[in-house]
Scaffold this active site. Structure first.
Site, PDB file in Angstrom:
ATOM      1  CD  GLU A  18      -3.406  -2.712   7.308  1.00  0.00           C
ATOM      2  OE1 GLU A  18      -2.375  -2.883   6.862  1.00  0.00           O
ATOM      3  OE2 GLU A  18      -3.932  -1.750   7.208  1.00  0.00           O
TER       4      GLU A  18
ATOM      5  CG  HIS B 251      -5.642   1.851   5.388  1.00  0.00           C
ATOM      6  ND1 HIS B 251      -5.291   2.906   6.302  1.00  0.00           N
ATOM      7  CD2 HIS B 251      -4.862   1.063   5.199  1.00  0.00           C
ATOM      8  CE1 HIS B 251      -4.143   2.628   6.716  1.00  0.00           C
ATOM      9  NE2 HIS B 251      -3.789   1.335   5.919  1.00  0.00           N
TER      10      HIS B 251
ATOM     11  CB  SER C 220       5.246  -1.976  12.115  1.00  0.00           C
ATOM     12  OG  SER C 220       5.052  -0.646  12.325  1.00  0.00           O
TER      13      SER C 220
ATOM     14  N   GLY D 221       2.834  -1.095   4.326  1.00  0.00           N
ATOM     15  CA  GLY D 221       2.658   0.210   3.899  1.00  0.00           C
ATOM     16  C   GLY D 221       4.212   0.609   3.822  1.00  0.00           C
ATOM     17  N   GLY D 222       4.840   1.030   4.637  1.00  0.00           N
ATOM     18  CA  GLY D 222       6.380   1.772   4.504  1.00  0.00           C
ATOM     19  C   GLY D 222       7.230   0.787   3.799  1.00  0.00           C
TER      20      GLY D 222
ATOM     21  N   GLY E  67       2.690   1.970  10.810  1.00  0.00           N
ATOM     22  CA  GLY E  67       3.634   3.020  10.764  1.00  0.00           C
ATOM     23  C   GLY E  67       4.430   3.454  11.702  1.00  0.00           C
TER      24      GLY E  67
ATOM     25  CG  ASN F 124      -1.553   1.114   1.563  1.00  0.00           C
ATOM     26  OD1 ASN F 124      -1.901   2.112   0.717  1.00  0.00           O
ATOM     27  ND2 ASN F 124      -2.194   1.504   2.721  1.00  0.00           N
ATOM     28  CD1 TRP F 125       3.916   1.395  -2.637  1.00  0.00           C
ATOM     29  CD2 TRP F 125       4.137   2.293  -4.556  1.00  0.00           C
ATOM     30  NE1 TRP F 125       4.855   0.582  -3.417  1.00  0.00           N
ATOM     31  CE2 TRP F 125       4.916   1.181  -4.619  1.00  0.00           C
ATOM     32  CE3 TRP F 125       3.946   3.349  -5.574  1.00  0.00           C
ATOM     33  CZ2 TRP F 125       5.826   1.113  -5.577  1.00  0.00           C
ATOM     34  CZ3 TRP F 125       4.915   3.033  -6.796  1.00  0.00           C
ATOM     35  CH2 TRP F 125       5.696   2.018  -6.698  1.00  0.00           C
ATOM     36  CE  LYS F 126       0.233   3.293   4.881  1.00  0.00           C
ATOM     37  NZ  LYS F 126       0.212   3.492   6.248  1.00  0.00           N
TER      38      LYS F 126
ATOM     39  CD  GLU G  50      -2.506   5.516   6.997  1.00  0.00           C
ATOM     40  OE1 GLU G  50      -2.625   5.389   5.754  1.00  0.00           O
ATOM     41  OE2 GLU G  50      -1.876   4.990   7.688  1.00  0.00           O
TER      42      GLU G  50
HETATM   43  C1  PEP Z   1      -0.856   0.060   6.115  1.00  0.00           C
HETATM   44  O1  PEP Z   1      -0.867   1.296   6.169  1.00  0.00           O
HETATM   45  O2  PEP Z   1      -1.627  -0.696   5.549  1.00  0.00           O
HETATM   46  C2  PEP Z   1       0.535  -0.359   6.785  1.00  0.00           C
HETATM   47  C3  PEP Z   1       0.292  -1.676   7.064  1.00  0.00           C
HETATM   48  O3  PEP Z   1       1.524   0.478   6.945  1.00  0.00           O
HETATM   49  P1  PEP Z   1       2.967  -0.002   7.681  1.00  0.00           P
HETATM   50  O4  PEP Z   1       3.320  -1.152   7.054  1.00  0.00           O
HETATM   51  O5  PEP Z   1       3.808   1.314   7.197  1.00  0.00           O
HETATM   52  O6  PEP Z   1       2.745  -0.096   9.146  1.00  0.00           O
END
Ligand code: PEP
Length: 257
Positions: A168, A93, A214, A235-236, A174, A10-12, A95
């Site tokens: 999640e 999600h 994470s 994500g990251g 993050g 997920n590149w957000k 966010e």
């Molecule tokens: C996400 O936002 O879906 C996520 C899991 O982010 P991260 O891996 O950066 O925690």
């Protein structure tokens, strides 16, 4: 894991066309790791360019509107992202639930729209730190997920192919704080039972449940060894081919289960 592990980036709101080289590198690496299903959800603007070049990975969107079309400035419909090459959409999600006030009912209507447009969905759920500390995480996630997923009467017959769930915990996204393997195991078992209760033994057992929060190459193997973890929403660590494919590689390793 009975099905191929599913690793979704997920590149957000990260990435301009300069990131296409990273997507290419991910696609090339995915061709060498066919034991794992690799997918990317870039910003809307990169769906079509990545889809056009990709030979192995599938491309998805990070959201869609619940309506087919109309006077919704700034929004995008499920049919539009499908037309751009998206095969799936991430919905619910945290966010979007938190930053855009998306309710369970709205998320469910988006899921219906996405499925009707032929997309697969990745339905996210997860509790806040406060909810976990108060001992209500399981009850919260069950309620949130049940109200966000399509009701059984509205679900397609091939639900296991069309729906993926991503657990999640919000406090893990993050932050570098990963849930313990015991907490992941407990929540994934609860989600599995809910899926079986909703969609029946045959389909409910086959829906993949991803963990997100994470995930990194360093902790991925331990997470993938947890029962009922069918992959990861990342994500990251999905922003570079090196770290993302490090996670995919860990998913392709045989686990003890
Ligand atoms: C996400 O936002 O879906 C996520 C899991 O982010 P991260 O891996 O950066 O925690």
């Amino acid at each position: 894991m009975t099905r191929r592990p599913y690793i979704v980036g997920n590149w957000k709101m990260h990435g301009t066309r300069a990131m296409l080289s990273e997507a290419r590198a991910i696609d090339r690496a995915a061709q060498r790791h066919m034991k794992v299903e690799v997918a990317l959800a870039p910003p809307f603007t990169l769906i079509h360019p990545i889809h056009r070049e990709a030979e192995q990975i599938s491309v998805g969107a990070q959201d869609c509107h619940q309506a087919d079309g109309g006077a919704y400035t700034g929004d995008i419909s499920a049919a539009m992202v499908a037309d751009a090459g998206a095969k799936f959409v991430i919905l619910g999600h945290s966010e979007r639930r938190q930053g855009h006030g998306e309710s369970d009912a709205l998320v469910r209507s988006k899921a219906q729209a996405a499925l009707a447009a032929g997309l697969r969905i990745i339905m996210c759920c997860g509790e806040t730190a406060q909810t976990r500390e108060s001992g209500k995480a399981v009850a919260f996630v069950k309620k949130q997920l049940k109200a966000s997923l399509p009701a059984p009467a509205d679900a397609p017959a091939d639900i296991a192919e069309r729906i993926t769930v991503a657990y999640e915990p919000i406090w893990a996204i993050g932050t570098g704080n990963v849930a313990t393997t015991a907490d992941i195991a407990e929540m994934h078992a609860v989600i599995r039972k809910l899926l079986v209760d909703l969609y029946g033994e045959e389909q409910g057992r086959e829906v993949r449940i991803l963990y997100g929060g994470s995930v990194k190459p360093e902790n991925a193997a331990e997470i993938f060894a947890v029962p009922e973890v069918g992959g990861a929403l990342v994500g990251g660590a999905s922003l570079t081919a090196d770290s993302f494919m490090g996670i995919a590689l860990a998913a392709g390793e045989p686990s003890d289960h």
